[in-house]
Design a protein around this motif. Structure first.
Motif, PDB file in Angstrom:
ATOM      1  N   UNK A 121     -75.755  86.676   3.066  1.00 49.10           N
ATOM      2  CA  UNK A 121     -75.098  87.140   1.833  1.00 49.10           C
ATOM      3  C   UNK A 121     -74.880  86.132   0.832  1.00 49.10           C
ATOM      4  N   UNK A 122     -74.837  85.004   1.049  1.00 50.17           N
ATOM      5  CA  UNK A 122     -75.204  83.821   0.163  1.00 50.17           C
ATOM      6  C   UNK A 122     -76.562  83.628  -0.567  1.00 50.17           C
ATOM      7  N   UNK A 123     -77.395  84.509  -0.015  1.00 50.50           N
ATOM      8  CA  UNK A 123     -78.856  84.336  -0.511  1.00 50.50           C
ATOM      9  C   UNK A 123     -79.352  82.866  -0.408  1.00 50.50           C
ATOM     10  N   UNK A 124     -79.181  82.521   0.959  1.00 46.72           N
ATOM     11  CA  UNK A 124     -79.701  81.022   1.043  1.00 46.72           C
ATOM     12  C   UNK A 124     -80.611  81.312   2.552  1.00 46.72           C
ATOM     13  N   UNK A 152     -71.758  90.647   6.713  1.00 47.37           N
ATOM     14  CA  UNK A 152     -72.444  89.946   5.336  1.00 47.37           C
ATOM     15  C   UNK A 152     -71.684  90.224   4.038  1.00 47.37           C
ATOM     16  N   UNK A 153     -71.246  91.277   4.079  1.00 45.42           N
ATOM     17  CA  UNK A 153     -70.479  91.909   2.668  1.00 45.42           C
ATOM     18  C   UNK A 153     -69.136  91.275   2.717  1.00 45.42           C
ATOM     19  N   UNK A 154     -68.311  90.763   3.685  1.00 41.01           N
ATOM     20  CA  UNK A 154     -67.196  90.345   3.374  1.00 41.01           C
ATOM     21  C   UNK A 154     -67.320  88.825   3.323  1.00 41.01           C
ATOM     22  N   UNK A 155     -68.509  87.935   3.732  1.00 39.90           N
ATOM     23  CA  UNK A 155     -68.714  86.683   3.462  1.00 39.90           C
ATOM     24  C   UNK A 155     -69.133  86.402   2.406  1.00 39.90           C
ATOM     25  N   UNK A 156     -69.816  87.447   1.360  1.00 36.21           N
ATOM     26  CA  UNK A 156     -70.416  87.234   0.087  1.00 36.21           C
ATOM     27  C   UNK A 156     -69.467  86.359  -0.715  1.00 36.21           C
ATOM     28  N   UNK A 157     -68.168  86.114  -1.023  1.00 38.81           N
ATOM     29  CA  UNK A 157     -67.590  85.457  -1.629  1.00 38.81           C
ATOM     30  C   UNK A 157     -67.819  83.804  -1.291  1.00 38.81           C
ATOM     31  N   UNK A 158     -68.085  83.655  -0.344  1.00 39.67           N
ATOM     32  CA  UNK A 158     -68.441  82.132   0.242  1.00 39.67           C
ATOM     33  C   UNK A 158     -69.666  81.618  -0.719  1.00 39.67           C
ATOM     34  N   UNK A 159     -70.479  82.405  -1.336  1.00 37.67           N
ATOM     35  CA  UNK A 159     -71.598  81.931  -2.225  1.00 37.67           C
ATOM     36  C   UNK A 159     -70.979  81.065  -3.403  1.00 37.67           C
ATOM     37  N   UNK A 160     -69.710  81.307  -3.804  1.00 40.57           N
ATOM     38  CA  UNK A 160     -69.266  80.414  -4.886  1.00 40.57           C
ATOM     39  C   UNK A 160     -69.186  79.143  -4.619  1.00 40.57           C
ATOM     40  N   UNK A 161     -69.041  78.612  -3.243  1.00 41.31           N
ATOM     41  CA  UNK A 161     -68.928  77.539  -3.012  1.00 41.31           C
ATOM     42  C   UNK A 161     -70.131  76.524  -2.739  1.00 41.31           C
ATOM     43  N   UNK A 162     -70.317  75.128  -3.151  1.00 46.19           N
ATOM     44  CA  UNK A 162     -71.195  74.503  -2.903  1.00 46.19           C
ATOM     45  C   UNK A 162     -72.030  74.824  -1.728  1.00 46.19           C
ATOM     46  N   UNK A 163     -73.210  74.645  -1.588  1.00 46.67           N
ATOM     47  CA  UNK A 163     -74.127  74.745  -0.260  1.00 46.67           C
ATOM     48  C   UNK A 163     -73.665  73.724   0.718  1.00 46.67           C
ATOM     49  N   UNK A 164     -73.510  72.567   0.298  1.00 43.03           N
ATOM     50  CA  UNK A 164     -73.517  71.296   1.090  1.00 43.03           C
ATOM     51  C   UNK A 164     -72.215  71.597   1.793  1.00 43.03           C
ATOM     52  N   UNK A 165     -71.036  72.208   0.979  1.00 43.90           N
ATOM     53  CA  UNK A 165     -69.667  72.459   1.577  1.00 43.90           C
ATOM     54  C   UNK A 165     -69.885  73.573   2.854  1.00 43.90           C
ATOM     55  N   UNK A 166     -70.541  74.611   2.474  1.00 43.82           N
ATOM     56  CA  UNK A 166     -70.835  75.530   3.338  1.00 43.82           C
ATOM     57  C   UNK A 166     -71.267  75.350   4.781  1.00 43.82           C
ATOM     58  N   UNK A 167     -72.187  74.314   4.598  1.00 45.63           N
ATOM     59  CA  UNK A 167     -72.970  73.945   5.928  1.00 45.63           C
ATOM     60  C   UNK A 167     -72.058  72.843   6.394  1.00 45.63           C
ATOM     61  N   UNK A 168     -71.203  71.819   5.977  1.00 46.72           N
ATOM     62  CA  UNK A 168     -70.467  70.940   6.537  1.00 46.72           C
ATOM     63  C   UNK A 168     -69.350  71.837   7.139  1.00 46.72           C
ATOM     64  N   UNK A 169     -68.721  73.055   6.603  1.00 43.25           N
ATOM     65  CA  UNK A 169     -67.504  73.839   7.107  1.00 43.25           C
ATOM     66  C   UNK A 169     -68.065  74.185   8.498  1.00 43.25           C
ATOM     67  N   UNK A 170     -69.232  74.813   8.279  1.00 43.33           N
ATOM     68  CA  UNK A 170     -69.916  75.700   9.631  1.00 43.33           C
ATOM     69  C   UNK A 170     -70.344  74.452  10.713  1.00 43.33           C
TER      70      UNK A 170
END
Length: 606
Positions: A516-519, A468-486
């Motif tokens: 980590x991205x508080x979602x 969770x600590x290492x994945x924190x920087x992904x919070x700067x990406x738009x949420x829809x992009x995080x979901x699409x990538x996963x």
């Protein structure tokens, strides 16, 4: 070359030996509980993805690796291998065993197809709906295996009718007469031949069809004269393409609808069950995931994907003729008449609904109603009758109660003699333990248990917190992009690995990512779970694909070409759903109180 042959033969053995050895520096050099847990996770994940060992055998590795590393005690690990999931699975398998034993699935499939009609396009949709409905309650593999023999018989009859029409066209264009006398001599041979993978010969015709096809042939004579190929060769190639397209669409519609139907219920496929158990274990404070809530948000997704899949397959292999599909009062063609006859004959063979079928149907309805009304959310369910024991009864409670009835209710009723006296019968329940065992997917049960053990090990060793600590920087990406990538990553991996193994590997990764991205974790876990089932590209991607591929009507490129479109459709529909109607259902834009609060905060891109 000889060395390469040996390496190829023993590739699995080498993978089993070399994987633990090559990864061994990880726990030896870092010497932390996180590294030791990561080592176990990597070894098991590689074995799952490559299937170097049977999935269930690989799932047993944490049972002795965690105690050796001092991460968890043996008793603690062993308790993780049997959860509420297994009880729910056993209850569902009792229902599935009875449905298969008494041929209730065949009655449902044939009846649905009869209701839709015999137009080729509508017939295909009827098979997709019936197979998808069965897949909601049975495993995807069982649904495909049950419906495919019916589809094969209907497709053969369609081919016979098409060949008959083509031969009449040729006879009219060549000016020959009394062709029926020659055709009738071969009727017996034609009906008894093996149609799978061979050219079809058909006999007999009616005068109306003959006059119609003659007219069509004369209208197309000019076009044929412009071609370089002889008319006979052109007709033969056209017939082969037509037959091939029919078989391809029929096979693919079963493979894909079996997978799509499994999306709609928690019990429809093992990936949904694994998600539900993982989610409820990791977030015990949330009671929002149950049979009813899952069905409400997933049924629109499945319906949209099923319809788009139907349109895509029709257009890709047969063309999509809207004019003929929706033309009312149109006389049935020979192909449609042949299809209707096969379906009606098969349904007549089943006879009237038997006593075991009726009991199975009643128990099926009862189980479904109890699932929906346990805790629907918008009104108090039957679980509210026990306020002192809130949360004690789950979907597995219902499944077990109904499942036990299959072992108690007799499979026969009292028969009456001519004198009106009742006679005794040998007591036998609807299903026996041996029949249940033959249907119970023990490999999946152990595989899921191994996944739960890995998840517990990640929590105890603090590996989840580290991720969770290492994945924190992904919070700067738009949420829809995080979901699409996963979604894209999961969809790609599940094409080469089993669906249960894929979801078991990614759930412990995606849960810390959401925290980590508080979602809201559901924002990422739901679409990833649905996309794990999108294994449409290859015959080996899932058992349903392998079953239809074994009939010999498809090539690998056919599945890749069709499956690529279905994958794109599936991911697009899931993305649309998670950003629209699922949001208010679970209040996804609010970080829930039942999820852990990470000490650091990041932008979610909302």
């Amino acid at each position: 070359m000889k060395i390469l042959k040996y390496l190829l033969v023993y590739r699995r053995f080498l993978l089993i030996v070399l994987t633990p050895l090559l990864l061994l520096p990880l726990p030896l050099i870092i010497k932390t509980k996180e590294a030791e847990c990561a080592y176990t996770l990597f070894v098991v994940a590689i074995f799952w993805l490559t299937e170097a060992l049977p999935l269930a055998v690989s799932a047993l590795l944490p049972a002795f690796m965690f105690p050796l590393f001092g991460i968890m005690g043996s008793k603690e690990v062993a308790s993780a291998y049997f959860k509420d999931f297994h009880l729910l699975l056993m209850g569902v398998i009792c229902l599935a065993t009875s449905i298969e034993k008494w041929n209730f699935h065949k009655r449902v499939a044939l009846k649905m197809v009869m209701l839709v009609g015999v137009n080729p396009a509508w017939l295909t949709l009827g098979f997709m709906v019936s197979c998808g409905f069965l897949s909601m309650w049975l495993s995807n593999t069982s649904a495909a295996a049950m419906v495919m023999p019916i589809v094969e018989a209907v497709a053969q009859q369609i081919t016979r009718a098409e060949a008959e029409a083509d031969m009449l066209e040729m006879s009219c264009s060549n000016g020959s007469t009394n062709l029926a006398l020659e055709l009738d001599e071969n009727i017996g041979q034609s009906e008894n031949s093996d149609w799978k993978g061979k050219r079809k010969q058909v006999n007999g015709y009616d005068n109306d069809m003959g006059s119609t096809v003659c007219t069509i042939e004369k209208e197309n004579e000019k076009e044929k004269e412009q071609q370089n190929l002889p008319p006979a060769e052109t007709g033969r190639k056209s017939r082969e393409d037509k037959y091939s397209g029919i078989f391809k669409v029929m096979c693919l519609c079963i493979a894909y609808s079996a997978t799509i139907g499994g999306l709609t219920t928690i019990t429809g496929t093992s990936t949904n069950l694994i998600f539900a158990e993982h989610f409820n274990t990791r977030y015990p404070g949330c009671q929002c995931i149950n049979f009813g809530s899952w069905f409400v948000f997933s049924i629109p997704i499945a319906v949209v994907i099923l319809l788009l899949c139907w349109v895509w397959l029709q257009w890709l292999f047969l063309g999509f003729d809207f004019k003929n599909m929706f033309k009312c009062g149109k006389k049935k063609t020979a192909r449609e008449e042949a299809s209707a006859k096969v379906i009606q004959d098969e349904y007549k063979k089943l006879g009237p609904m038997s006593y075991p079928e009726i009991v199975t149907f009643v128990l099926f309805i009862l189980m479904t109603l109890l699932w929906f009304t346990r805790d629907p959310g918008f009104f108090p369910g039957w679980s509210s009758l026990f306020p002192k024991y809130k949360g004690y009864a789950t979907d597995s409670t219902t499944a077990l109660v109904i499942g036990l009835l299959f072992f108690i209710i007799p499979a026969k009723t009292l028969t009456k003699t001519s004198n009106g006296e009742s006679t005794a019968f040998g007591y036998a329940p609807l299903i026996t333990w041996k029949e249940f065992q033959s249907c119970m997917p023990w490999e999946i049960a152990i595989l899921v248990g191994g996944g739960f053990a890995l998840a517990d090990g990640c929590e105890v060793s603090k590996l989840s917190a580290w991720v969770a600590n290492k994945l924190t920087p992904l919070g700067s990406l738009p949420l829809w992009l995080v979901i699409l990538i996963s979604c894209l990553i999961v969809t790609s991996v599940t094409e080469v690995a089993s669906n249960p193994a894929t979801i078991t590997i990614f759930l412990p990764i995606l849960s810390p990512l959401a925290e980590a991205i508080h979602v809201n974790p559901l924002f990422i876990l739901i679409p990833a779970t649905l996309c794990t089932s999108f294994a449409f590209l290859l015959p080996v991607a899932n058992p349903a694909n392998a079953i239809v591929f074994s009939y010999g009507h498809l090539t690998v490129m056919d599945m890749v070409k069709a499956g690529l479109g279905i994958n794109i459709i599936g991911v697009a529909v899931v993305m649309l759903a998670i950003m629209t109607w699922i949001v208010p259902l679970f209040d996804l834009y609010t970080y829930p109180s039942w999820a852990p609060n990470i000490s650091f905060s990041n932008s979610t891109g909302l």
